[in-house]
Design a protein around this motif. Structure first.
Motif, short mmCIF file in Angstrom:
data_model
loop_
_atom_site.label_atom_id
_atom_site.label_comp_id
_atom_site.label_asym_id
_atom_site.label_seq_id
_atom_site.Cartn_x
_atom_site.Cartn_y
_atom_site.Cartn_z
N LEU A 1 0.82 -1.20 0.00
CA LEU A 1 0.00 0.00 0.00
C LEU A 1 0.86 1.25 0.00
CD1 LEU A 1 -2.88 1.08 0.09
CD2 LEU A 1 -2.81 0.95 2.58
N ARG A 2 1.99 1.20 0.68
CA ARG A 2 2.88 2.36 0.71
C ARG A 2 3.45 2.64 -0.68
NH1 ARG A 2 7.95 2.54 4.79
NH2 ARG A 2 8.72 0.94 3.34
N VAL A 3 3.78 1.59 -1.42
CA VAL A 3 4.26 1.78 -2.80
C VAL A 3 3.20 2.47 -3.64
CG1 VAL A 3 4.91 0.57 -4.92
CG2 VAL A 3 5.87 -0.16 -2.73
N LEU A 4 1.95 2.04 -3.48
CA LEU A 4 0.86 2.64 -4.24
C LEU A 4 0.64 4.10 -3.83
CD1 LEU A 4 -1.40 2.15 -6.30
CD2 LEU A 4 -2.85 1.39 -4.41
N GLU A 5 0.70 4.39 -2.53
CA GLU A 5 0.49 5.76 -2.06
C GLU A 5 1.63 6.68 -2.46
OE1 GLU A 5 -2.38 5.17 1.84
OE2 GLU A 5 -0.22 5.41 2.16
N ASP A 6 2.85 6.13 -2.61
CA ASP A 6 4.01 6.94 -2.98
C ASP A 6 4.21 7.02 -4.49
OD1 ASP A 6 4.55 7.41 -0.34
OD2 ASP A 6 6.09 5.85 -0.17
N ALA A 7 3.32 6.37 -5.27
CA ALA A 7 3.49 6.34 -6.73
C ALA A 7 3.36 7.74 -7.34
CB ALA A 7 2.46 5.39 -7.35
N VAL A 8 2.59 8.60 -6.68
CA VAL A 8 2.43 9.99 -7.15
C VAL A 8 2.95 10.92 -6.06
CG1 VAL A 8 0.83 11.76 -7.93
CG2 VAL A 8 0.41 9.37 -8.51
N PRO A 9 4.04 11.63 -6.30
CA PRO A 9 4.61 12.52 -5.28
C PRO A 9 3.65 13.62 -4.89
CG PRO A 9 6.15 12.16 -7.09
CD PRO A 9 4.83 11.61 -7.53
N LYS A 10 3.76 14.05 -3.65
CA LYS A 10 2.93 15.13 -3.13
C LYS A 10 3.53 16.47 -3.53
CE LYS A 10 0.34 16.19 1.07
NZ LYS A 10 0.13 15.78 2.49
N VAL A 11 2.71 17.35 -4.07
CA VAL A 11 3.16 18.67 -4.51
C VAL A 11 3.07 19.65 -3.35
CG1 VAL A 11 2.68 20.59 -6.08
CG2 VAL A 11 2.43 18.23 -6.88
N ASN A 12 4.08 20.49 -3.21
CA ASN A 12 4.10 21.53 -2.18
C ASN A 12 3.36 22.76 -2.70
OD1 ASN A 12 4.56 23.29 -0.10
ND2 ASN A 12 6.79 23.11 -0.13
N LEU A 13 2.11 22.92 -2.30
CA LEU A 13 1.30 24.03 -2.79
C LEU A 13 1.79 25.38 -2.26
CD1 LEU A 13 -2.31 22.53 -2.52
CD2 LEU A 13 -0.77 22.58 -4.49
N MET A 14 2.54 25.36 -1.15
CA MET A 14 3.05 26.60 -0.58
C MET A 14 4.03 27.29 -1.53
SD MET A 14 1.45 26.85 2.22
CE MET A 14 2.35 28.18 3.02
N GLN A 15 4.63 26.53 -2.44
CA GLN A 15 5.57 27.09 -3.39
C GLN A 15 4.89 27.56 -4.67
OE1 GLN A 15 8.51 24.02 -3.98
NE2 GLN A 15 9.40 24.28 -1.95
N MET A 16 3.57 27.49 -4.71
CA MET A 16 2.82 27.90 -5.89
C MET A 16 1.80 28.96 -5.48
SD MET A 16 2.21 24.07 -7.49
CE MET A 16 1.93 24.62 -9.17
N SER A 17 1.27 29.65 -6.46
CA SER A 17 0.27 30.70 -6.18
C SER A 17 -1.05 30.35 -6.86
CB SER A 17 0.77 32.06 -6.68
OG SER A 17 0.75 32.11 -8.09
N GLU A 18 -2.08 31.08 -6.47
CA GLU A 18 -3.42 30.84 -7.03
C GLU A 18 -3.44 31.01 -8.55
OE1 GLU A 18 -7.99 32.53 -6.36
OE2 GLU A 18 -6.35 33.17 -5.06
N LYS A 19 -2.55 31.85 -9.07
CA LYS A 19 -2.52 32.10 -10.51
C LYS A 19 -2.03 30.88 -11.31
CE LYS A 19 -1.71 37.07 -9.93
NZ LYS A 19 -0.80 38.21 -10.21
N ASP A 20 -1.45 29.90 -10.60
CA ASP A 20 -0.94 28.71 -11.29
C ASP A 20 -2.02 27.66 -11.52
OD1 ASP A 20 1.71 29.70 -11.29
OD2 ASP A 20 1.99 29.02 -9.22
N PHE A 21 -3.20 27.83 -10.91
CA PHE A 21 -4.22 26.79 -10.94
C PHE A 21 -5.42 27.19 -11.78
CE2 PHE A 21 -2.68 26.75 -6.33
CZ PHE A 21 -1.57 25.98 -6.64
N GLY A 22 -6.01 26.18 -12.40
CA GLY A 22 -7.23 26.42 -13.18
C GLY A 22 -8.49 26.22 -12.38
N GLY A 23 -8.38 25.47 -11.30
CA GLY A 23 -9.55 25.19 -10.47
C GLY A 23 -9.24 24.05 -9.51
#
Length: 230
Positions: free
Chosen positions: A26-48
């Protein structure tokens, strides 16, 4: 023969209840997609913001009792609340009708809409998809909404949407979005494993839940691969 069946039953109990046997996969499956640090991004980077269903109990009980119940995957809902508060000017879509074979009563999307009202969250840019019964349908039914309501960049290109779902479900979800040409930023929640395995832990209930999640995703990935959906 009885001894063999007894040994087989004991082996099954050990396989299910000794947590490292399920946690390691299960850990392999949960780690298959890395977690993105949203603190390093701004609202202007997202579509929704996209929140996938699977954590809310709608149906007849919600209608009869007038209260919405949330499953163990409640982080899908609470993280959705958090990001809606954080980015009130972004459009958001909650997608999901029901995972039941014979659903009745309130859909998950309608239940989430009620929760939004109860929490006093901004709903000016709220959109709801209440037909889908599985992850593939989530994406197919949302695609026109994403193209219509999503924020666009200076070159009129679609900005990536934030995607909220359980960590164990993120890999399959991401593959389906990619197959439909929709760019998303993964926001995995509902982690069931940590960085260390519990070598001394034995818990049948937790073990059954872990194996259930693993088998559900494995069967889903295989079925979608065979049918060409990913």
């Amino acid at each position: 023969m009885c001894k063999r069946f007894l040994l087989l039953a004991l082996a099954d109990l050990l396989l299910v209840g000794w947590l490292p046997t399920s946690e390691v996969f299960l850990r392999v499956l949960e780690d298959a997609v890395p977690k993105v640090n949203l603190m390093q991004m701004s609202e202007k980077d997202f579509g929704g913001i996209i929140i996938l269903g699977g954590a809310i109990e709608g149906g007849e009980i919600a209608v009869d009792r007038g209260e919405i119940s949330i499953y163990s995957s409640a982080e899908r809902v609470t993280k959705g609340f958090e990001l809606i508060r954080q980015y009130p000017e972004l459009p958001f879509i909650f997608s999901g009708f029901s995972g039941r074979l014979s659903p009745k009563g309130m859909s998950e999307a309608d239940a989430f809409k009620q929760l939004i009202a109860e929490q006093g969250l901004p709903d000016k840019y709220a959109h709801y998809e209440n037909q889908s019964r599985n992850t593939y349908e989530n994406v197919i039914y949302m695609k026109p909404m994403i193209l219509e309501f999503g924020e666009r960049g200076t070159n009129d290109a679609q900005k990536p949407w934030l995607l909220i779902t359980s960590a164990s479900h993120m890999y399959r979800s991401l593959k389906i979005f990619q197959g439909q040409g929709i760019e998303v930023i993964p926001v995995p929640v509902d982690y069931q494993t940590g960085n260390r395995l519990g070598w001394s832990k034995f818990d049948l209930e937790d073990g059954i839940q872990n194996w259930n999640k693993l088998m559900h995703e494995a069967i889903g990935l295989l079925a979608y691969w065979i049918t060409g959906k990913i």
